[in-house]
Design a protein around this motif. Sequence first.
Motif, PDB file in Angstrom:
ATOM      1  N   LEU A  96      30.082  31.329 -24.573  1.00  0.00           N
ATOM      2  CA  LEU A  96      28.890  31.496 -23.303  1.00  0.00           C
ATOM      3  C   LEU A  96      30.825  32.112 -22.942  1.00  0.00           C
ATOM      4  O   LEU A  96      31.586  30.980 -21.970  1.00  0.00           O
ATOM      5  CB  LEU A  96      28.736  30.723 -22.739  1.00  0.00           C
ATOM      6  N   ASP A  97      30.310  32.532 -21.787  1.00  0.00           N
ATOM      7  CA  ASP A  97      31.671  33.192 -20.691  1.00  0.00           C
ATOM      8  C   ASP A  97      31.145  33.252 -19.263  1.00  0.00           C
ATOM      9  O   ASP A  97      31.695  32.692 -18.577  1.00  0.00           O
ATOM     10  CB  ASP A  97      31.202  34.370 -20.292  1.00  0.00           C
ATOM     11  N   LEU A 116      36.815  23.531 -14.744  1.00  0.00           N
ATOM     12  CA  LEU A 116      35.585  24.354 -13.980  1.00  0.00           C
ATOM     13  C   LEU A 116      36.118  25.337 -13.378  1.00  0.00           C
ATOM     14  O   LEU A 116      36.685  24.819 -11.985  1.00  0.00           O
ATOM     15  CB  LEU A 116      34.755  24.062 -14.481  1.00  0.00           C
ATOM     16  N   GLN A 117      35.561  26.101 -12.782  1.00  0.00           N
ATOM     17  CA  GLN A 117      36.123  27.770 -11.721  1.00  0.00           C
ATOM     18  C   GLN A 117      34.491  28.423 -11.600  1.00  0.00           C
ATOM     19  O   GLN A 117      33.456  28.776 -12.104  1.00  0.00           O
ATOM     20  CB  GLN A 117      36.890  28.873 -12.216  1.00  0.00           C
ATOM     21  N   THR A 237      32.616  28.936 -14.727  1.00  0.00           N
ATOM     22  CA  THR A 237      33.153  29.737 -15.989  1.00  0.00           C
ATOM     23  C   THR A 237      34.866  28.833 -15.933  1.00  0.00           C
ATOM     24  O   THR A 237      34.396  27.603 -15.048  1.00  0.00           O
ATOM     25  CB  THR A 237      33.755  31.496 -15.613  1.00  0.00           C
ATOM     26  N   SER A 238      35.054  28.918 -17.320  1.00  0.00           N
ATOM     27  CA  SER A 238      35.846  27.835 -17.984  1.00  0.00           C
ATOM     28  C   SER A 238      37.513  28.337 -17.220  1.00  0.00           C
ATOM     29  O   SER A 238      37.418  29.514 -16.517  1.00  0.00           O
ATOM     30  CB  SER A 238      36.520  27.970 -19.376  1.00  0.00           C
ATOM     31  N   ARG A 239      38.095  28.108 -16.934  1.00  0.00           N
ATOM     32  CA  ARG A 239      39.054  27.785 -16.118  1.00  0.00           C
ATOM     33  C   ARG A 239      40.058  28.628 -16.823  1.00  0.00           C
ATOM     34  O   ARG A 239      40.454  29.748 -16.429  1.00  0.00           O
ATOM     35  CB  ARG A 239      39.639  26.758 -15.519  1.00  0.00           C
ATOM     36  N   LYS A 240      40.001  28.918 -18.175  1.00  0.00           N
ATOM     37  CA  LYS A 240      41.148  29.469 -18.819  1.00  0.00           C
ATOM     38  C   LYS A 240      40.031  31.268 -18.571  1.00  0.00           C
ATOM     39  O   LYS A 240      41.235  31.904 -18.673  1.00  0.00           O
ATOM     40  CB  LYS A 240      40.859  29.197 -20.148  1.00  0.00           C
ATOM     41  N   PHE A 241      38.772  30.655 -18.861  1.00  0.00           N
ATOM     42  CA  PHE A 241      38.577  32.596 -18.755  1.00  0.00           C
ATOM     43  C   PHE A 241      38.775  32.630 -17.726  1.00  0.00           C
ATOM     44  O   PHE A 241      38.469  34.011 -17.674  1.00  0.00           O
ATOM     45  CB  PHE A 241      36.822  32.543 -18.898  1.00  0.00           C
ATOM     46  N   ALA A 242      38.512  32.865 -16.259  1.00  0.00           N
ATOM     47  CA  ALA A 242      38.782  32.470 -15.408  1.00  0.00           C
ATOM     48  C   ALA A 242      40.261  33.473 -15.336  1.00  0.00           C
ATOM     49  O   ALA A 242      40.164  34.472 -14.259  1.00  0.00           O
ATOM     50  CB  ALA A 242      38.257  32.123 -14.074  1.00  0.00           C
ATOM     51  N   ASP A 243      41.002  32.319 -15.615  1.00  0.00           N
ATOM     52  CA  ASP A 243      42.056  32.796 -15.463  1.00  0.00           C
ATOM     53  C   ASP A 243      42.542  34.460 -16.235  1.00  0.00           C
ATOM     54  O   ASP A 243      43.397  35.625 -15.575  1.00  0.00           O
ATOM     55  CB  ASP A 243      43.951  32.456 -15.646  1.00  0.00           C
ATOM     56  N   THR A 248      37.382  41.581 -14.052  1.00  0.00           N
ATOM     57  CA  THR A 248      35.601  41.180 -14.303  1.00  0.00           C
ATOM     58  C   THR A 248      35.105  40.367 -13.721  1.00  0.00           C
ATOM     59  O   THR A 248      33.766  40.697 -13.283  1.00  0.00           O
ATOM     60  CB  THR A 248      35.814  40.825 -15.862  1.00  0.00           C
ATOM     61  N   LEU A 249      35.115  38.817 -12.873  1.00  0.00           N
ATOM     62  CA  LEU A 249      34.697  38.064 -12.928  1.00  0.00           C
ATOM     63  C   LEU A 249      34.158  38.707 -11.069  1.00  0.00           C
ATOM     64  O   LEU A 249      33.519  38.196 -10.560  1.00  0.00           O
ATOM     65  CB  LEU A 249      34.813  36.908 -12.870  1.00  0.00           C
ATOM     66  N   GLN A 250      35.187  39.124 -10.484  1.00  0.00           N
ATOM     67  CA  GLN A 250      35.202  39.843  -8.874  1.00  0.00           C
ATOM     68  C   GLN A 250      33.980  41.260  -8.991  1.00  0.00           C
ATOM     69  O   GLN A 250      33.337  40.840  -8.547  1.00  0.00           O
ATOM     70  CB  GLN A 250      36.820  40.774  -8.988  1.00  0.00           C
TER      71      GLN A 250
END
Length: 330
Positions: A96-97, A116-117, A237-243, A248-250
Amino acid sequence: MVRRGPGAARRAAAFLISALTLVATAGCSFLPGGGGSQAQQVERNTLRIGVLPAVDVAPLRLALNNKLFENAGLQIDLVSESSEADGLRQLDAGTLDVAFASNVTLFKNAAAGQALQLQAEAYQAGTNTMALVTLPNSDYTDPSARPAPRIAVDSDPGVGTLTTRSVLSTVGIDTTKIRFTQMPFGDMTDALKNGSVDAAWMVEPYITKAQKQLGAKILTDTARGATLNFPMSSYATSRKFADANPRTLQLFRSVLGQAQQMAANHLLVQDVLHQYVDVDIPTAALVSVGVYPTSLNPVRLQRVADMMETAGMLTTRLDVQQLMPPGTTT
């Protein structure tokens, strides 16, 4: 002249408001053709989002039904979580993202070390959106009447235990004597009927279903006093995915914010509920709906973490600001 029932009129009004909202947001610079290049700059154009069948996630369904994500160049795949814990495990596994969970669960996991973020707040409680419920023939008619009540909750510890303790403490109950029993929401009415619990902590639409099917009554709203407008849930999200995917997340947060604004019209929320929650259209029309925040507010969310620490659910203070995307302020 053809007479239309109130349901048809209500849905027609909801459709009109939805259409007007889309027109109003069509010029947003985040959307293709709206004057910006955000859609071309994102790191990826697909997000897998874990969800549960909760009122909280109605704006996601509204966004998909109205093609808000598609128009912004994002493909959203909704994946059913078997539980909040399952969704958060899948973040670390990369299946999951984005995951949906209660803020209590998110903060417990963050305090335990999961990186997490937070990406968006999902839902805040409103009047009678979470409550202690009893059957109509129950003699438990006053929250202060039983010094050691047996309360059904969906998770222990969880939002139900936290808010129930808060509300019952205000009427003089020693919260250490409350006896919580964990069970799925769907099993709570049977537990009330067989007398194994005195009251059940429920959220919508289970409250309305119990009222309609059994004549259940609300012993006390648990969104009151210290828990008034309680921040219930968020997306993370995971911090890794956010970084790795900040743009995309914005864009995800921007489009979701538009959908959260649409959900301020509770008719739209009630109309979409039956599409993904086990509730028929007439019952959905009676469901109480809370608030859908349009932005992350660390001060608002800190309130939950501080209540958890006071209740002993966290051993030290959790700084929620550390879970926010860069640049997030009050």
